[in-house]
Design a protein around this motif. Structure first.
Motif, PDB file in Angstrom:
ATOM      1  N   LEU A  47      76.092  34.654  31.151  1.00 34.45           N
ATOM      2  CA  LEU A  47      75.848  34.158  32.505  1.00 34.45           C
ATOM      3  C   LEU A  47      74.821  33.037  32.524  1.00 34.45           C
ATOM      4  O   LEU A  47      74.987  32.032  33.196  1.00 34.45           O
ATOM      5  CB  LEU A  47      75.368  35.295  33.406  1.00 34.45           C
ATOM      6  N   VAL A  48      73.732  33.224  31.800  1.00 29.55           N
ATOM      7  CA  VAL A  48      72.618  32.274  31.818  1.00 29.55           C
ATOM      8  C   VAL A  48      71.762  32.505  30.571  1.00 29.55           C
ATOM      9  O   VAL A  48      71.803  33.584  29.975  1.00 29.55           O
ATOM     10  CB  VAL A  48      71.776  32.444  33.123  1.00 29.55           C
ATOM     11  N   VAL A  49      70.983  31.487  30.197  1.00 29.14           N
ATOM     12  CA  VAL A  49      70.022  31.619  29.096  1.00 29.14           C
ATOM     13  C   VAL A  49      68.633  31.313  29.649  1.00 29.14           C
ATOM     14  O   VAL A  49      68.429  30.283  30.295  1.00 29.14           O
ATOM     15  CB  VAL A  49      70.352  30.664  27.921  1.00 29.14           C
ATOM     16  N   HIS A  50      67.702  32.221  29.403  1.00 32.15           N
ATOM     17  CA  HIS A  50      66.308  32.030  29.800  1.00 32.15           C
ATOM     18  C   HIS A  50      65.508  31.623  28.569  1.00 32.15           C
ATOM     19  O   HIS A  50      65.695  32.184  27.493  1.00 32.15           O
ATOM     20  CB  HIS A  50      65.708  33.327  30.360  1.00 32.15           C
ATOM     21  N   GLU A  51      64.614  30.660  28.739  1.00 32.40           N
ATOM     22  CA  GLU A  51      63.717  30.255  27.656  1.00 32.40           C
ATOM     23  C   GLU A  51      62.332  30.800  27.971  1.00 32.40           C
ATOM     24  O   GLU A  51      61.705  30.404  28.957  1.00 32.40           O
ATOM     25  CB  GLU A  51      63.695  28.741  27.520  1.00 32.40           C
ATOM     26  N   LEU A  52      61.888  31.725  27.135  1.00 31.21           N
ATOM     27  CA  LEU A  52      60.604  32.387  27.358  1.00 31.21           C
ATOM     28  C   LEU A  52      59.547  31.794  26.432  1.00 31.21           C
ATOM     29  O   LEU A  52      59.804  31.544  25.258  1.00 31.21           O
ATOM     30  CB  LEU A  52      60.728  33.886  27.087  1.00 31.21           C
ATOM     31  N   THR A  53      58.365  31.620  26.983  1.00 35.70           N
ATOM     32  CA  THR A  53      57.246  31.137  26.190  1.00 35.70           C
ATOM     33  C   THR A  53      55.965  31.760  26.742  1.00 35.70           C
ATOM     34  O   THR A  53      55.974  32.397  27.791  1.00 35.70           O
ATOM     35  CB  THR A  53      57.169  29.604  26.194  1.00 35.70           C
ATOM     36  N   ALA A  54      54.905  31.579  26.028  1.00 35.94           N
ATOM     37  CA  ALA A  54      53.595  32.072  26.452  1.00 35.94           C
ATOM     38  C   ALA A  54      52.541  31.256  25.730  1.00 35.94           C
ATOM     39  O   ALA A  54      52.840  30.548  24.760  1.00 35.94           O
ATOM     40  CB  ALA A  54      53.438  33.561  26.135  1.00 35.94           C
ATOM     41  N   LEU A  76      59.605  39.214  28.500  1.00 31.23           N
ATOM     42  CA  LEU A  76      60.900  39.730  28.065  1.00 31.23           C
ATOM     43  C   LEU A  76      61.225  41.044  28.768  1.00 31.23           C
ATOM     44  O   LEU A  76      62.339  41.233  29.271  1.00 31.23           O
ATOM     45  CB  LEU A  76      60.908  39.927  26.542  1.00 31.23           C
ATOM     46  N   LEU A  77      60.264  41.944  28.832  1.00 29.87           N
ATOM     47  CA  LEU A  77      60.496  43.241  29.472  1.00 29.87           C
ATOM     48  C   LEU A  77      60.690  43.104  30.988  1.00 29.87           C
ATOM     49  O   LEU A  77      61.457  43.853  31.590  1.00 29.87           O
ATOM     50  CB  LEU A  77      59.360  44.204  29.142  1.00 29.87           C
ATOM     51  N   GLU A  78      60.022  42.134  31.611  1.00 25.80           N
ATOM     52  CA  GLU A  78      60.242  41.860  33.035  1.00 25.80           C
ATOM     53  C   GLU A  78      61.668  41.375  33.263  1.00 25.80           C
ATOM     54  O   GLU A  78      62.320  41.765  34.234  1.00 25.80           O
ATOM     55  CB  GLU A  78      59.257  40.808  33.542  1.00 25.80           C
ATOM     56  N   LEU A  79      62.150  40.539  32.370  1.00 25.48           N
ATOM     57  CA  LEU A  79      63.522  40.044  32.458  1.00 25.48           C
ATOM     58  C   LEU A  79      64.510  41.202  32.324  1.00 25.48           C
ATOM     59  O   LEU A  79      65.460  41.311  33.096  1.00 25.48           O
ATOM     60  CB  LEU A  79      63.755  38.997  31.369  1.00 25.48           C
ATOM     61  N   GLU A  80      64.242  42.094  31.378  1.00 24.79           N
ATOM     62  CA  GLU A  80      65.108  43.260  31.184  1.00 24.79           C
ATOM     63  C   GLU A  80      65.084  44.174  32.408  1.00 24.79           C
ATOM     64  O   GLU A  80      66.124  44.662  32.856  1.00 24.79           O
ATOM     65  CB  GLU A  80      64.679  44.038  29.943  1.00 24.79           C
ATOM     66  N   ALA A  81      63.907  44.395  32.960  1.00 18.81           N
ATOM     67  CA  ALA A  81      63.781  45.282  34.124  1.00 18.81           C
ATOM     68  C   ALA A  81      64.494  44.715  35.352  1.00 18.81           C
ATOM     69  O   ALA A  81      64.948  45.471  36.204  1.00 18.81           O
ATOM     70  CB  ALA A  81      62.305  45.522  34.442  1.00 18.81           C
ATOM     71  N   GLY A  82      64.624  43.401  35.436  1.00 20.76           N
ATOM     72  CA  GLY A  82      65.249  42.777  36.580  1.00 20.76           C
ATOM     73  C   GLY A  82      66.751  42.561  36.446  1.00 20.76           C
ATOM     74  O   GLY A  82      67.365  41.938  37.311  1.00 20.76           O
ATOM     75  N   LEU A  83      67.340  43.081  35.382  1.00 18.46           N
ATOM     76  CA  LEU A  83      68.775  42.894  35.163  1.00 18.46           C
ATOM     77  C   LEU A  83      69.607  43.630  36.205  1.00 18.46           C
ATOM     78  O   LEU A  83      69.261  44.734  36.624  1.00 18.46           O
ATOM     79  CB  LEU A  83      69.178  43.425  33.792  1.00 18.46           C
TER      80      LEU A  83
END
Length: 136
Positions: A47-54, A76-83
């Motif tokens: 569906l989409v690709v997110h680019e995560l950085t910190a 990453l875990l926030e992204l997973e929780a919002g799926l």
């Protein structure tokens, strides 16, 4: 659920972000879910690709690097929780190709009249995470 490609299979993984590890941005197979890559590609669509950085800065090298990794894992875990229901996450970076690594810059700073080191960490390249769902 977070997935990663291993050879000709797609397997579920848990994040293993450790500053003391050779590969700081790591994932550990949890052996809960596995599917041959060709079956996965037939059954799921991206569906989409997110680019995560910190990033992180501080006076202690290992602590600052771990802070960076903790922030990246949190994203990453926030992204997973919002799926949405039925969606999965896939690590899109390839091992040995474009895999994320921590990058350090060191600066000299003066603190209370003493010369001290100051560390700044980033992640390059960004951790790319794809969102997939089952095809209709």
């Amino acid at each position: 659920m977070i997935l990663k490609r291993y050879g000709n299979t797609v397997q579920s993984v848990d994040p293993n972000f450790e500053s003391a590890a050779l590969n700081e941005v790591g994932f550990r197979r949890d052996r809960e879910w596995s599917l041959p890559t060709d079956e996965f590609e037939d059954a799921y669509e991206q569906l989409v690709v997110h680019e995560l950085t910190a990033d992180a800065e501080g006076p202690v090298q290992d602590h600052t690097e771990q802070l960076l990794l903790d922030r990246l894992e949190e994203r990453l875990l926030e992204l997973e929780a919002g799926l949405e229901s039925g969606c999965l996450l896939m690590v899109e970076n390839g091992d040995g190709r474009d895999y994320p690594k921590t990058r350090q810059q060191t600066h000299n700073v003066i603190v209370d009249g003493e010369n001290k080191l100051h560390f700044a960490y980033t992640v390059e390249p960004k951790l790319r995470i794809g969102v997939y769902r089952k095809k209709d």
